[in-house]
Design an enzyme around this catalytic site. Structure first.
Site, PDB file in Angstrom:
ATOM      1  N   ARG A 289      -1.599 -13.264  -0.213  1.00  0.00           N
ATOM      2  CA  ARG A 289      -0.395 -13.802   0.419  1.00  0.00           C
ATOM      3  C   ARG A 289      -0.828 -14.868   1.424  1.00  0.00           C
ATOM      4  O   ARG A 289      -0.985 -14.577   2.613  1.00  0.00           O
ATOM      5  CB  ARG A 289       0.381 -12.699   1.165  1.00  0.00           C
TER       6      ARG A 289
ATOM      7  N   ASP B 196       1.833  -3.063  -7.728  1.00  0.00           N
ATOM      8  CA  ASP B 196       1.594  -1.857  -6.911  1.00  0.00           C
ATOM      9  C   ASP B 196       1.861  -0.581  -7.711  1.00  0.00           C
ATOM     10  O   ASP B 196       1.139   0.410  -7.588  1.00  0.00           O
ATOM     11  CB  ASP B 196       2.517  -1.841  -5.681  1.00  0.00           C
TER      12      ASP B 196
ATOM     13  N   THR C 134       0.826  -1.223   0.000  1.00  0.00           N
ATOM     14  CA  THR C 134       0.000   0.000   0.000  1.00  0.00           C
ATOM     15  C   THR C 134       0.857   1.268   0.000  1.00  0.00           C
ATOM     16  O   THR C 134       0.438   2.297  -0.541  1.00  0.00           O
ATOM     17  CB  THR C 134      -0.934   0.010   1.226  1.00  0.00           C
TER      18      THR C 134
HETATM   19  O1  LIG Z   1       4.382  -8.729   0.444  1.00  0.00           O
HETATM   20  C1  LIG Z   1       4.210  -7.721   1.098  1.00  0.00           C
HETATM   21  O2  LIG Z   1       3.566  -7.668   2.153  1.00  0.00           O
HETATM   22  C2  LIG Z   1       4.779  -6.448   0.657  1.00  0.00           C
HETATM   23  O3  LIG Z   1       4.141  -5.461   0.854  1.00  0.00           O
HETATM   24  C3  LIG Z   1       6.098  -6.470  -0.030  1.00  0.00           C
HETATM   25  C4  LIG Z   1       6.166  -5.965  -1.432  1.00  0.00           C
HETATM   26  O4  LIG Z   1       6.692  -4.653  -1.484  1.00  0.00           O
HETATM   27  C5  LIG Z   1       4.880  -6.022  -2.200  1.00  0.00           C
HETATM   28  O5  LIG Z   1       4.181  -7.173  -1.880  1.00  0.00           O
HETATM   29  C6  LIG Z   1       5.139  -6.002  -3.668  1.00  0.00           C
HETATM   30  O6  LIG Z   1       3.932  -6.217  -4.357  1.00  0.00           O
HETATM   31  P1  LIG Z   1       3.778  -6.684  -5.875  1.00  0.00           P
HETATM   32  O7  LIG Z   1       3.338  -5.480  -6.660  1.00  0.00           O
HETATM   33  O8  LIG Z   1       2.705  -7.715  -5.819  1.00  0.00           O
HETATM   34  O9  LIG Z   1       5.105  -7.213  -6.308  1.00  0.00           O
END
Ligand SMILES: O=C(O)C(=O)C[C@H](O)[C@H](O)COP(=O)(O)O
Length: 303
Positions: free
Chosen positions: A167, A258, A31
Site C-alpha cells: 500500500r 486475505d 491481518t
Molecule cells: O488496506 C488495508 O489496510 C486494509 O486492511 C483494508 C482491507 O480490509 C484489506 O486491505 C483487504 O485486503 P485484500 O485481501 O488485499 O483485498
C-alpha cells in the site's frame, strides 16, 4: 493436531456499500481478515489470537466483542487511553475495490511500542502472521522491533508468514517500502504476495521473477496469488500451479487475498499439503468476492 496462531496488525472500522447510497459499518483490516478466515476454517484445537492496540472508546469495546464472538483471542490486545481505531471506506468500480483511509492517528500505530509484550506474544505462539501493512503503520523504531522478533521466531523454528500487501500510500517513500518489505520477507518462512502488486511496485515481469526474488531473500516458501489467473506455489523449490475458481459475478474483491491466506493456512497447518490447501483457498476466496465487505459469514463460505 493443535497449535497457536498469532496475527499481528491493525483492524479498522470498515464502511462498505449497502445499496441506495447507504453505508454499512463493519470491522476489518488485512491481518484481522486473515485471522478471521483462519478461525472459520481451522480445527477447534487451534487457537487464533489477534495482536494489536485499541483505544478506550466505544468502538474499541465493540471491536473486541466482535473478535470474541468470532472465536479470536483478545487477551494480548493493548488498550491505550484517549485513542480510537482507524477507519476505512471501500470504493467500488465494477467490483474492483480501492480504499480511503482515516488511520493516521489510530491506536494500532502503537501496537509494537511495548517490546516485552510483543516478545511474550510471539514466544507463546507457533505460527506468526504479519503483513506489509503492519510494518507500514509503525514508527520506524517499532517496525525494527517487530522485524527483530520475527527473525528471532523464524530462527527458533516457528512458522512465520508474511503478506507484503503493498500500500504505497502508507509508506514514507518507495525506498523505505522496498527495503522494509524485503526485510519482512527475509524474516519469514512463507511469503504470500499478490502478483499484480509485486509487478507494479517491484517491477517483476513474471511470477517466476517474484518467486526468485523472495527465495533469494531467504524465504524458503513462496505462494503467489494472481486473482482470476490462479495461484503459483513454490514450497522448498517444488513448484505447482492451482487455477482460480469460476465466479459468476464479482461483487467486491476486498479481502480476496486475505481470505485466501486464512483458508490456506488453516488447511496447510493441519495437512502440510500445500497444493490441496491452495485448492481449498481458491474456493473460499471465490465466495468472498461474491459478497460485499471484507468478512463474509461462515455459512456463506460453503465450508
Ligand atoms: O488496506 C488495508 O489496510 C486494509 O486492511 C483494508 C482491507 O480490509 C484489506 O486491505 C483487504 O485486503 P485484500 O485481501 O488485499 O483485498
Amino acid at each position: 493436531m493443535n497449535g497457536r496462531f498469532l496475527s499481528i496488525g491493525e483492524c479498522m472500522v470498515e464502511l462498505s456499500q449497502a445499496g441506495g447510497g447507504l453505508l454499512r459499518k463493519g470491522f476489518a483490516g488485512d491481518t484481522l481478515n486473515t485471522a478471521w478466515y483462519a478461525r472459520a476454517c481451522m480445527q477447534p484445537a487451534w487457537s487464533v489470537d489477534y495482536f494489536t492496540a485499541l483505544g478506550d472508546d466505544a468502538m474499541s469495546d465493540e471491536m473486541i466483542a466482535f473478535f470474541e464472538e468470532a472465536g479470536i483471542g483478545t487477551k494480548l490486545i493493548r488498550r491505550i487511553k484517549g485513542k480510537a481505531p482507524g477507519l476505512y471506506m471501500i470504493n467500488l468500480r465494477n467490483g474492483e475495490r480501492s480504499f480511503s483511509y482515516w488511520r493516521d492517528n489510530s491506536a494500532a500505530r502503537q501496537l509494537a511500542a511495548d517490546p516485552d509484550l510483543l516478545r511474550e506474544a510471539i514466544e507463546g505462539s507457533d505460527v506468526i502472521y504479519f503483513s506489509g501493512i503492519t510494518l507500514a503503520i509503525l514508527p520506524r523504531e517499532d517496525a525494527d522491533t517487530l522485524l527483530a522478533e520475527t527473525r528471532r521466531a523464524k530462527a527458533a523454528g516457528k512458522f512465520v508468514v508474511f503478506d507484503p500487501n503493498i500500500r504505497p500510500r502508507l509508506w514514507a517513500s518507495y525506498d523505505v517500502m522496498h527495503t522494509t518489505i524485503s526485510e519482512g520477507a527475509r524474516s519469514s518462512s512463507l511469503v504470500m504476495p499478490s502478483f499484480d502488486d509485486e509487478a507494479l511496485h517491484f517491477g517483476d515481469d513474471s511470477i517466476d521473477a517474484t518467486i526468485h526474488r523472495y527465495r533469494a531473500l531467504g524465504a524458503p516458501n513462496v505462494l503467489i496469488k494472481n486473482g482470476a489467473d490462479g495461484a503459483t506455489l513454490n514450497f522448498a523449490g517444488q513448484q505447482n500451479f492451482v487455477p482460480a475458481e469460476n465466479v459468476d459475478e464479482v461483487v467486491d474483491t476486498t479481502s480476496a487475498g486475505d481470505s485466501f491466506n486464512g483458508a490456506f493456512l488453516a488447511k496447510y497447518l493441519e495437512t502440510k499439503d500445500a497444493v490441496a490447501s491452495a485448492c481449498f483457498a481458491v474456493k473460499v476466496a471465490a465466495r468472498v468476492v461474491s459478497e460485499h465487505g471484507a468478512l463474509v459469514a461462515r455459512d456463506k463460505l460453503g465450508l
